[in-house]
Design a protein around this motif. Structure first.
Motif, PDB file in Angstrom:
ATOM      1  N   TYR A  87     -16.961 -26.938  16.450  1.00  0.00           N
ATOM      2  CA  TYR A  87     -15.744 -27.476  15.845  1.00  0.00           C
ATOM      3  C   TYR A  87     -15.395 -28.795  16.515  1.00  0.00           C
ATOM      4  CZ  TYR A  87     -13.626 -25.696  20.147  1.00  0.00           C
ATOM      5  OH  TYR A  87     -13.358 -25.457  21.461  1.00  0.00           O
ATOM      6  N   GLU A  88     -14.549 -29.564  15.854  1.00  0.00           N
ATOM      7  CA  GLU A  88     -13.866 -30.705  16.458  1.00  0.00           C
ATOM      8  C   GLU A  88     -12.387 -30.537  16.138  1.00  0.00           C
ATOM      9  OE1 GLU A  88     -15.613 -32.259  18.445  1.00  0.00           O
ATOM     10  OE2 GLU A  88     -17.626 -31.866  17.676  1.00  0.00           O
ATOM     11  N   ALA A  89     -11.577 -31.516  16.497  1.00  0.00           N
ATOM     12  CA  ALA A  89     -10.139 -31.431  16.265  1.00  0.00           C
ATOM     13  C   ALA A  89      -9.739 -32.361  15.128  1.00  0.00           C
ATOM     14  CB  ALA A  89      -9.370 -31.784  17.526  1.00  0.00           C
ATOM     15  N   ALA A  90      -8.852 -31.871  14.274  1.00  0.00           N
ATOM     16  CA  ALA A  90      -8.322 -32.698  13.196  1.00  0.00           C
ATOM     17  C   ALA A  90      -7.025 -33.375  13.590  1.00  0.00           C
ATOM     18  CB  ALA A  90      -8.101 -31.858  11.945  1.00  0.00           C
ATOM     19  N   SER A  91      -6.354 -32.849  14.639  1.00  0.00           N
ATOM     20  CA  SER A  91      -5.011 -33.337  14.965  1.00  0.00           C
ATOM     21  C   SER A  91      -4.823 -33.546  16.461  1.00  0.00           C
ATOM     22  CB  SER A  91      -3.948 -32.348  14.473  1.00  0.00           C
ATOM     23  OG  SER A  91      -4.043 -32.120  13.094  1.00  0.00           O
ATOM     24  N   LEU A  92      -3.866 -34.397  16.769  1.00  0.00           N
ATOM     25  CA  LEU A  92      -3.340 -34.575  18.121  1.00  0.00           C
ATOM     26  C   LEU A  92      -1.910 -34.073  18.129  1.00  0.00           C
ATOM     27  CD1 LEU A  92      -3.257 -35.857  21.034  1.00  0.00           C
ATOM     28  CD2 LEU A  92      -2.459 -37.955  19.897  1.00  0.00           C
ATOM     29  N   MET A  93      -1.571 -33.253  19.103  1.00  0.00           N
ATOM     30  CA  MET A  93      -0.207 -32.774  19.281  1.00  0.00           C
ATOM     31  C   MET A  93       0.386 -33.393  20.545  1.00  0.00           C
ATOM     32  SD  MET A  93       0.567 -30.623  16.812  1.00  0.00           S
ATOM     33  CE  MET A  93       2.010 -29.817  17.522  1.00  0.00           C
ATOM     34  N   VAL A  94       1.671 -33.756  20.465  1.00  0.00           N
ATOM     35  CA  VAL A  94       2.382 -34.334  21.610  1.00  0.00           C
ATOM     36  C   VAL A  94       3.731 -33.647  21.749  1.00  0.00           C
ATOM     37  CG1 VAL A  94       3.638 -36.396  22.383  1.00  0.00           C
ATOM     38  CG2 VAL A  94       1.251 -36.582  21.657  1.00  0.00           C
ATOM     39  N   ARG A  95       4.070 -33.296  22.962  1.00  0.00           N
ATOM     40  CA  ARG A  95       5.423 -32.829  23.280  1.00  0.00           C
ATOM     41  C   ARG A  95       6.117 -33.949  24.046  1.00  0.00           C
ATOM     42  NH1 ARG A  95       4.314 -28.112  25.249  1.00  0.00           N
ATOM     43  NH2 ARG A  95       5.051 -26.851  23.493  1.00  0.00           N
ATOM     44  N   VAL A  96       7.176 -34.497  23.479  1.00  0.00           N
ATOM     45  CA  VAL A  96       7.899 -35.580  24.140  1.00  0.00           C
ATOM     46  C   VAL A  96       8.870 -34.981  25.154  1.00  0.00           C
ATOM     47  CG1 VAL A  96       7.589 -37.218  22.259  1.00  0.00           C
ATOM     48  CG2 VAL A  96       9.573 -35.709  22.263  1.00  0.00           C
ATOM     49  N   ARG A  97       9.484 -35.849  25.940  1.00  0.00           N
ATOM     50  CA  ARG A  97      10.264 -35.395  27.075  1.00  0.00           C
ATOM     51  C   ARG A  97      11.428 -34.477  26.692  1.00  0.00           C
ATOM     52  NH1 ARG A  97       8.294 -34.565  31.456  1.00  0.00           N
ATOM     53  NH2 ARG A  97       7.124 -36.476  31.126  1.00  0.00           N
ATOM     54  N   ASP A  98      11.998 -34.677  25.498  1.00  0.00           N
ATOM     55  CA  ASP A  98      13.129 -33.827  25.083  1.00  0.00           C
ATOM     56  C   ASP A  98      12.681 -32.513  24.464  1.00  0.00           C
ATOM     57  OD1 ASP A  98      12.218 -34.516  22.571  1.00  0.00           O
ATOM     58  OD2 ASP A  98      14.017 -35.630  21.988  1.00  0.00           O
ATOM     59  N   GLY A  99      11.354 -32.269  24.441  1.00  0.00           N
ATOM     60  CA  GLY A  99      10.829 -31.015  23.922  1.00  0.00           C
ATOM     61  C   GLY A  99      10.363 -31.058  22.480  1.00  0.00           C
TER      62      GLY A  99
END
Length: 303
Positions: A87-99
């Motif tokens: 598999y590879e990844a289709a997406s990037l997920m980010v959690r910003v400082r405020d959640g």
């Protein structure tokens, strides 16, 4: 040089937060970006805390607006599988400082052929960008820079793709390699065949190539280990250098890009490099633990 491990103090650990590591040399100092990861099997990381995460979960943690970043949404649309998993990844997920959680999903026809987001302030605005490998089904791999803009993630710069399917590149380091005060990105294009090291910098919103060097490799085909390189000021001139194997992974090369690309020296390896490198210091001098295929530890320094 192969000093005894009993006198070695670790200066870089695999499970530390993404941070800047400042080395002072006389009146000058350099910042080296440590793209540190927290792996899924570590006690403080639970897959449930990271929505959509791929099985090989590696979380990059930052001290600024971007708190955490990871790859998500496994896909099989690009069947190269150079990293050993189907598999590879289709997406990037980010959690910003405020959640708050943000997601960047690539359109059909390209994937993130990578496992580890890398956080670094590439344009000097005080906010980290994210560096990842993006691969196109028909045009090969490119280096992508992703930024947080107006509360959303977007790709702001990208190198030209390698040109054909099933060709790949692997980032080798992010640091100010030429001494101009701005972070640069080094990667190896086609580390299994071509072995061309290329160095890029972000200028006016575009990635510009500033140096290149043949005869390098930082990956074993089919392996999840992406870190066969190390960044430090190996020659003591106050500017970051890169340690990276030759294309056959039997020598370790020390490369400088200050005033142009050149080799500072090379040292033979006891066995072919296979595993991620670790940077260590002995009496203030940087050494590379190359983790040879035979197990144990092999420390190599330029001086």
């Amino acid at each position: 040089m192969h000093p005894s491990g009993a006198n070695v103090t670790d200066t870089l650990e695999c499970l530390m937060m993404c941070s800047r590591w400042r080395h002072s040399f006389g009146r000058r100092a350099i910042d080296i970006v440590v793209a540190a990861l927290i792996f899924a099997h570590a006690p403080d990381v639970r897959a449930a805390d990271y929505p959509g995460a791929i099985a090989d979960l590696r979380v990059a943690r930052g001290a600024g607006k971007i708190a955490e970043a990871w790859l998500a949404d496994a896909t099989t649309q690009y069947r190269h599988f150079v990293l050993g998993s189907p598999y590879e990844a289709a997406s990037l997920m980010v959690r910003v400082r405020d959640g708050k959680l943000l997601r960047l999903t690539l359109p059909e026809g390209s994937v993130f052929e990578d496992r580890q987001p890398r956080l670094a302030d590439l344009d000097g605005d005080g906010i980290d960008e994210i560096v990842l490998v993006r691969s196109y089904l028909r045009r090969g791999a490119a280096l992508a820079v992703i930024a947080l803009q107006s509360g959303a993630l977007s790709i702001v710069a990208e190198t030209p793709p390698t040109g054909s399917p099933n060709t790949w590149l692997n980032p080798a380091g992010i640091a100010d390699f030429d001494g101009d005060g701005q972070h640069d990105i080094a990667y190896v294009q086609m580390p299994h065949v071509l072995g061309l090291l290329r160095v890029w910098t972000l200028r006016s919103g575009r990635l510009v190539e500033i140096a290149s060097m043949p005869d390098t490799s930082n990956h074993v085909i089919g392996s999840p280990h992406l870190g066969l390189s190390a960044v430090a000021d190996f020659d003591g001139d106050g500017v970051a250098d890169l340690a990276i194997p030759t294309r056959d992974r039997t020598y370790l090369r020390f490369l400088s890009f200050k005033g142009g690309a050149r080799e500072l020296g090379r040292k033979p390896l006891e066995s072919t490099a296979v595993y991620d490198f670790t940077l260590r210091h002995v009496s203030g001098v940087p050494f590379v633990d190359v983790g040879p295929a035979g197990g144990g530890s092999e420390l190599i320094g330029l001086r």
